[in-house]
Design a protein around this motif. Structure first.
Motif, PDB file in Angstrom:
ATOM      1  N   THR A  50      40.417  44.625 -10.731  1.00 41.59           N
ATOM      2  CA  THR A  50      39.786  43.133  -9.790  1.00 41.59           C
ATOM      3  C   THR A  50      38.908  41.896 -11.026  1.00 41.59           C
ATOM      4  O   THR A  50      37.601  42.904 -11.389  1.00 41.59           O
ATOM      5  N   GLY A  51      39.099  41.403 -10.760  1.00 43.45           N
ATOM      6  CA  GLY A  51      38.447  40.086 -10.977  1.00 43.45           C
ATOM      7  C   GLY A  51      36.888  39.922 -10.075  1.00 43.45           C
ATOM      8  O   GLY A  51      37.857  39.746  -9.272  1.00 43.45           O
ATOM      9  N   ILE A  52      36.094  39.350 -10.861  1.00 42.10           N
ATOM     10  CA  ILE A  52      35.406  38.449  -9.766  1.00 42.10           C
ATOM     11  C   ILE A  52      35.113  37.096  -9.850  1.00 42.10           C
ATOM     12  O   ILE A  52      35.081  35.920 -10.846  1.00 42.10           O
ATOM     13  N   CYS A  53      35.780  36.523  -8.537  1.00 34.74           N
ATOM     14  CA  CYS A  53      36.458  34.986  -8.917  1.00 34.74           C
ATOM     15  C   CYS A  53      34.685  34.276  -7.623  1.00 34.74           C
ATOM     16  O   CYS A  53      34.087  34.764  -7.052  1.00 34.74           O
ATOM     17  N   SER A 345      36.403  36.808 -20.062  1.00 35.49           N
ATOM     18  CA  SER A 345      35.278  37.438 -20.767  1.00 35.49           C
ATOM     19  C   SER A 345      34.036  38.262 -20.756  1.00 35.49           C
ATOM     20  O   SER A 345      34.100  39.007 -22.279  1.00 35.49           O
ATOM     21  N   ALA A 346      34.708  39.361 -19.485  1.00 36.12           N
ATOM     22  CA  ALA A 346      34.490  41.033 -19.516  1.00 36.12           C
ATOM     23  C   ALA A 346      34.571  41.800 -19.119  1.00 36.12           C
ATOM     24  O   ALA A 346      35.449  41.333 -17.894  1.00 36.12           O
ATOM     25  N   ARG A 347      34.961  43.422 -19.282  1.00 33.80           N
ATOM     26  CA  ARG A 347      35.459  43.810 -18.611  1.00 33.80           C
ATOM     27  C   ARG A 347      33.885  44.961 -18.844  1.00 33.80           C
ATOM     28  O   ARG A 347      33.607  45.375 -18.722  1.00 33.80           O
ATOM     29  N   ILE A 348      33.625  45.308 -17.083  1.00 34.90           N
ATOM     30  CA  ILE A 348      32.500  46.157 -16.461  1.00 34.90           C
ATOM     31  C   ILE A 348      33.169  47.497 -15.930  1.00 34.90           C
ATOM     32  O   ILE A 348      34.422  46.919 -14.993  1.00 34.90           O
ATOM     33  N   VAL A 369      36.256  41.045 -14.927  1.00 34.59           N
ATOM     34  CA  VAL A 369      36.981  41.750 -14.464  1.00 34.59           C
ATOM     35  C   VAL A 369      36.528  43.733 -14.812  1.00 34.59           C
ATOM     36  O   VAL A 369      35.695  44.023 -14.796  1.00 34.59           O
ATOM     37  N   ILE A 370      36.412  44.072 -13.253  1.00 33.04           N
ATOM     38  CA  ILE A 370      36.098  45.234 -13.100  1.00 33.04           C
ATOM     39  C   ILE A 370      37.990  46.233 -12.894  1.00 33.04           C
ATOM     40  O   ILE A 370      38.431  46.617 -12.493  1.00 33.04           O
ATOM     41  N   VAL A 371      36.969  47.219 -14.475  1.00 35.79           N
ATOM     42  CA  VAL A 371      38.829  47.866 -15.129  1.00 35.79           C
ATOM     43  C   VAL A 371      38.134  49.400 -14.079  1.00 35.79           C
ATOM     44  O   VAL A 371      37.326  49.871 -14.283  1.00 35.79           O
ATOM     45  N   PHE A 372      39.177  49.930 -13.484  1.00 43.78           N
ATOM     46  CA  PHE A 372      39.145  51.386 -13.072  1.00 43.78           C
ATOM     47  C   PHE A 372      40.363  51.967 -14.038  1.00 43.78           C
ATOM     48  O   PHE A 372      40.925  52.075 -14.348  1.00 43.78           O
ATOM     49  N   GLU A 373      39.812  53.419 -13.278  1.00 45.81           N
ATOM     50  CA  GLU A 373      40.013  54.739 -14.196  1.00 45.81           C
ATOM     51  C   GLU A 373      41.556  54.669 -13.958  1.00 45.81           C
ATOM     52  O   GLU A 373      41.914  54.579 -12.798  1.00 45.81           O
TER      53      GLU A 373
END
Length: 374
Positions: A50-53, A345-348, A369-373
């Motif tokens: 999920t990206g942060i917009c 710009s970042a994976r968080i 972008v929040i990256v989940f497993e």
């Protein structure tokens, strides 16, 4: 815990308008929640990215009021895990992109092919519900509001099938997520409204995620002159690597006397629309994409609209129809023309959410972008 719910982790906005920095005030609480099973026409989606917009930030800071508490997040991609009654067009294992405005498919607006936003979908988004009017998220037995029918700042979500679109399993989740908002809004506006040809010249005012989405898509379509306009030095520097052929400050753009066949406003500020209108050529198109605070006012000389045969138009989510346009973005990406990965710009982690809002507010990031497993 309610019967048949599953336990998820999500970031809930407790109240709007918390003071900055958000890293200190912590407006978003990462907590355990209960998620009800999908109802008729709905699916359970495991969130992968999920990206942060800025549309999330606009709810956090209160400039776009929404009912709270609300589980935020909308620029989302995931995989279907379970389908509700009557669902035949999606199955467990399907990769999906989430769409920030559900399309009911029945109202007069939906018949416009994306030009006019779906009215029932818009009403549900404002109310903080799914398209059905239901809420599927609980905390201690009390309902939590949905954000834009998605609520993607979580490990899982229940959504209406009209809030998702198929995407190929070969598209990385963080790339697919951008197709649902930044690329859909900025890139869709280029595809569906600007409709560039070999003679198109394009100015983009506002070089955040949406503006860069427009620049990347315009470059993918072969537009030769793409001028990015922004107040911030770092955003102009980014833009030269992200599709723009030239960059300027607003003052430089106005002083230059340059005019463009199309100008996109993607900053969500009244002055940005005024700048975009001022740099549009005779017979050209000025396109408003940004979402300023309600009640904002821009000053436009209406005489120019008539005497120069101008067009001033708004576009919501790039005037996209997801089933039509997501495959177009996918194909441009597969051909190596649409470099959506440059947006990221970042994976968080989800726990970094409040700090990420600060970064977005200060213009220090395009898409975190929040990256989940998986």
């Amino acid at each position: 815990m309610a019967h048949n719910t599953i336990t998820i982790t999500g970031a809930v906005l407790e109240d709007m308008g918390s003071p900055e920095p958000y890293a200190d005030s912590r407006p978003l609480t990462v907590c355990e929640l209960e998620l009800m099973p999908p109802g008729p026409g709905e699916v359970l989606v495991k969130i992968l990215a999920t990206g942060i917009c800025h549309s999330d930030l606009s709810v956090v800071n209160g400039s776009r009021p929404r009912p709270v508490p609300m589980l935020l997040g909308h620029e989302t991609a995931g995989v279907v895990q379970q389908v509700g009654e009557g669902v035949t067009d999606f199955a467990p294992g399907d990769r999906v992109v989430c769409i920030a405005l559900p399309h009911c498919g029945e109202c007069a607006a939906c018949a416009t092919g994306g030009t006019t936003p779906c009215e029932p979908g818009s009403n549900a988004n404002v109310a903080g519900t799914l398209l059905s009017g239901e809420r599927r998220i609980l905390r201690d037995g009390q309902p939590i509001n949905h954000h834009l029918g998605i609520s993607g700042f979580a490990t899982h979500a229940v959504m209406d099938t009209r809030s998702i679109a198929h995407v190929g399993a070969d598209v990385p989740p963080e790339i697919a997520a951008t197709f649902g908002c930044a690329i859909m809004t900025g890139g869709g506006a280029v595809l569906n409204e600007v409709k560039p040809n070999t003679d198109t010249t394009l100015a983009i005012v506002g070089l955040g995620g949406v503006g860069i989405g427009a620049a990347l898509t315009a470059a993918a379509l072969g537009v030769k002159e793409i001028v990015g306009i922004d107040l911030q030095d770092n955003k102009r520097e980014f833009a030269l690597e992200l599709g723009c052929t030239e960059v300027m400050t607003p003052d430089e753009a106005l002083a230059s006397g340059r005019r463009f066949s199309a100008a996109i406003e993607a900053a969500g500020h009244p002055a940005a629309l005024e700048t975009a209108f001022a740099v549009t050529d005779r017979g050209g198109l000025t396109l408003a994409l940004g979402l300023p605070a309600p009640g904002s006012v821009s000053r436009i000389d209406p005489t120019v609209l008539a005497t120069e045969a101008r067009t001033l138009r708004g576009s919501y989510l790039g005037s996209c129809t997801p089933a039509r346009d997501i495959p177009r973005f996918e194909q441009l990406w597969r051909e190596g023309k649409l470099h959506a990965e440059k947006l990221i710009s970042a994976r968080i982690a989800l726990t970094d959410i409040n700090e990420a809002m600060d970064n977005l507010h200060h213009g220090l990031a395009l898409r975190q972008v929040i990256v989940f497993e998986e």
